[in-house]
Design an enzyme around this catalytic site. Structure first.
Site, PDB file in Angstrom:
ATOM      1  N   VAL A 287     -85.284  15.748 -54.632  1.00  0.00           N
ATOM      2  CA  VAL A 287     -86.388  14.988 -54.119  1.00  0.00           C
ATOM      3  C   VAL A 287     -85.825  13.396 -53.372  1.00  0.00           C
ATOM      4  O   VAL A 287     -85.030  13.057 -54.413  1.00  0.00           O
ATOM      5  CB  VAL A 287     -87.470  14.815 -55.140  1.00  0.00           C
ATOM      6  CG1 VAL A 287     -88.369  13.615 -54.857  1.00  0.00           C
ATOM      7  CG2 VAL A 287     -88.176  15.934 -55.548  1.00  0.00           C
TER       8      VAL A 287
ATOM      9  N   ASP B 115     -78.983  -2.508 -59.179  1.00  0.00           N
ATOM     10  CA  ASP B 115     -79.134  -1.172 -58.620  1.00  0.00           C
ATOM     11  C   ASP B 115     -79.135  -1.236 -57.246  1.00  0.00           C
ATOM     12  O   ASP B 115     -78.869  -0.139 -56.553  1.00  0.00           O
ATOM     13  CB  ASP B 115     -80.786  -0.858 -59.096  1.00  0.00           C
ATOM     14  CG  ASP B 115     -80.914   0.579 -59.438  1.00  0.00           C
ATOM     15  OD1 ASP B 115     -79.907   1.464 -59.339  1.00  0.00           O
ATOM     16  OD2 ASP B 115     -81.797   0.890 -59.968  1.00  0.00           O
TER      17      ASP B 115
ATOM     18  N   LYS C 267     -85.485  -0.431 -54.429  1.00  0.00           N
ATOM     19  CA  LYS C 267     -84.437  -0.219 -54.086  1.00  0.00           C
ATOM     20  C   LYS C 267     -83.974   1.006 -53.390  1.00  0.00           C
ATOM     21  O   LYS C 267     -83.250   1.113 -52.508  1.00  0.00           O
ATOM     22  CB  LYS C 267     -83.405  -0.559 -55.186  1.00  0.00           C
ATOM     23  CG  LYS C 267     -83.609   0.574 -56.294  1.00  0.00           C
ATOM     24  CD  LYS C 267     -82.633   1.632 -56.095  1.00  0.00           C
ATOM     25  CE  LYS C 267     -82.944   2.759 -57.370  1.00  0.00           C
ATOM     26  NZ  LYS C 267     -82.051   3.928 -57.239  1.00  0.00           N
TER      27      LYS C 267
ATOM     28  N   ALA D 266     -75.671   9.590 -61.709  1.00  0.00           N
ATOM     29  CA  ALA D 266     -75.293  10.676 -62.749  1.00  0.00           C
ATOM     30  C   ALA D 266     -73.914  11.147 -62.611  1.00  0.00           C
ATOM     31  O   ALA D 266     -73.352  11.594 -63.900  1.00  0.00           O
ATOM     32  CB  ALA D 266     -76.279  11.712 -62.759  1.00  0.00           C
TER      33      ALA D 266
ATOM     34  N   SER E 169     -76.798   3.192 -61.829  1.00  0.00           N
ATOM     35  CA  SER E 169     -76.031   4.397 -62.653  1.00  0.00           C
ATOM     36  C   SER E 169     -76.157   5.614 -61.658  1.00  0.00           C
ATOM     37  O   SER E 169     -77.240   6.145 -61.247  1.00  0.00           O
ATOM     38  CB  SER E 169     -76.821   4.793 -63.674  1.00  0.00           C
ATOM     39  OG  SER E 169     -78.464   4.546 -63.693  1.00  0.00           O
TER      40      SER E 169
END
Length: 333
Positions: A281, A246, A193, A142, A140
Site C-alpha cells: 500500500v 520524517d 509527509k 523498517a 524510521s
C-alpha cells in the site's frame, strides 16, 4: 519488566516493531490475515515479501486468530493501512474483554472522513476497552530498524502515562523513543509527509537535483504546518521528529514506497501501473485526496498537495504541473 504485546499487521513496519519488542524481552504475538504468512513466520522465522533475508527470533509467534493474538495482552500495536483501521477496530472492540493500551504506528488519514487514526480508534473502541491511545511515529525505515541502525521516534498521546509506558516498551540502545503530548501534530505530520515524499520521488525521477528537492521539502513542510495548526496542532511539533525528521527520511530514500511511487511517476509511468508494481500500500496516494479535500474545506493554501493531487487523480502531466507551480505569482516566504 516483560510485557505481553499484540502486533496487528505483519507488513514491513509491523514486523520490524515486533522484532524490537521481542529483542527487548517482551512476549509478542503478531497477527496476519494470511495463513501462508503465518506459517512462514512460525516455521522459517522469515517474512520474505516485506523484509527479505531477515531472520526473526524464534520467540516471535504469528497467528491469524485475532482473539488469540490479543489474549492477555497489556498493549496492542496496530500497524495496518489506514483505510482498514476502522473495520479492524470494530472487530477489536468486540474481542477485547478488558482495558489495554492501544498503540498505532500507521501513517495516514481516512479517505472518506479525513479523520486521524487516533480519532477513528476513539470512535470505534469503547472507553471500557482502552487505557489510552498512543501514536508511534517518526523518521524510521523498517529495513534499517531490523539492522539496528540508530533510530529516534515519538510516542504521542494525550495520556502522558501511556506515552511513557510505550516509551519503556520500545526503548533500547538503537531505538530511542521520545514522548509528546501533541498527538494531532504528530499524526498530521506522519500522514502528510507521504504526499511530499511522492513529490520528491517525482523530482528525482525527472532528474532534478538537490536544489529542487530542498525547495520541495521546505515548502512542503510549510503546507503541512499550515493545515496542522488549523486542525489544532502545536506548530513546534513540525520542527520535531514527526515533522521535519520524517520528511527528511521519507523524501530522500528509496526505502520509502511513497518516494519509489513518485519516482516511477517522474519516469513517465501511469499511476495504475505504479501501484500495481509496488506490491504494498502506498499511503500517500489516498492521503493526498484526503489532504486536498481538507485544505479546500478549511481554505488552506496547499499548492504542492494540489499539484500532486492533479497528477494522481486528474492525470495531469507532471512537467506541466511543475511549470505551473514555479510560475505562480511571486509572494513573501
Amino acid at each position: 519488566m516483560s510485557s505481553k504485546v499484540a502486533v496487528l499487521g505483519a507488513g514491513s513496519w509491523g514486523s520490524a516493531l515486533a522484532n524490537v519488542l521481542v529483542e527487548n524481552g517482551h512476549q509478542v504475538n503478531i497477527w496476519t490475515r494470511e495463513e501462508k504468512q503465518k506459517n512462514e513466520i512460525n516455521t522459517n522465522h522469515t517474512n520474505e515479501h516485506y523484509l527479505p533475508e531477515f531472520k526473526f527470533p524464534d520467540e516471535l509467534v504469528a497467528t491469524t486468530d485475532l482473539k488469540q493474538a490479543v489474549m492477555n495482552a497489556e498493549a496492542i500495536l496496530v500497524v495496518i493501512p489506514t483505510n482498514g483501521i476502522r473495520q479492524l477496530a470494530r472487530k477489536l472492540n468486540d474481542t477485547l474483554d478488558r482495558k489495554v493500551t492501544i498503540i498505532h504506528a500507521s501513517k495516514g488519514l481516512e479517505r472518506e472522513t479525513h479523520k486521524r487514526i487516533s480519532v477513528i480508534l476513539n470512535e470505534e473502541l469503547s472507553a471500557k476497552k482502552t487505557e489510552g491511545i498512543v501514536a508511534l511515529s517518526g523518521p524510521s525505515h523498517a529495513e534499517e530498524v531490523i539492522n539496528h541502525d540508530l533510530t529516534t521516534i515519538t510516542a504521542a498521546s494525550l495520556n502522558l502515562e501511556r506515552a511513557k509506558f510505550v516509551q519503556k516498551l520500545f526503548l533500547n540502545d538503537y531505538f530511542r523513543v521520545y514522548t509528546n503530548p501533541d498527538i494531532i501534530g504528530v499524526e498530521i505530520g506522519a500522514a502528510l509527509k507521504n504526499i511530499i515524499a511522492i513529490g520528491a520521488g517525482v523530482i528525482a525521477g525527472l532528474g532534478y537535483g538537490d536544489n529542487a528537492k530542498a525547495g520541495l521539502v521546505t515548502r512542503g513542510l510549510a503546507e503541512i504546518s499550515r493545515l496542522g495548526v488549523e486542525m489544532g496542532a502545536d506548530p513546534l511539533t513540525f520542527m520535531g521528529l514527526s515533522g521535519v525528521g520524517d520528511l527528511i527520511v521519507t523524501c530522500t530514500s528509496p526505502h520509502s514506497r511513497n518516494w519509489r511511487a513518485g519516482h516511477q511517476l517522474g519516469e513517465g509511468k501511469a499511476i495504475k501501473t505504479v501501484l500495481s508494481n509496488m506490491g504494498m500500500v502506498v499511503e500517500g496516494v489516498s492521503t493526498t485526496q484526503a489532504a486536498f479535500e481538507l485544505a479546500k474545506e478549511h481554505a488552506i493554501e496547499m499548492p504542492i498537495t494540489e499539484a500532486i493531487y492533479d497528477v494522481l487523480y486528474n492525470d495531469a502531466e507532471v512537467k506541466q504541473v511543475i511549470s505551473h507551480l514555479m510560475q505562480r505569482e511571486g509572494k513573501a516566504e
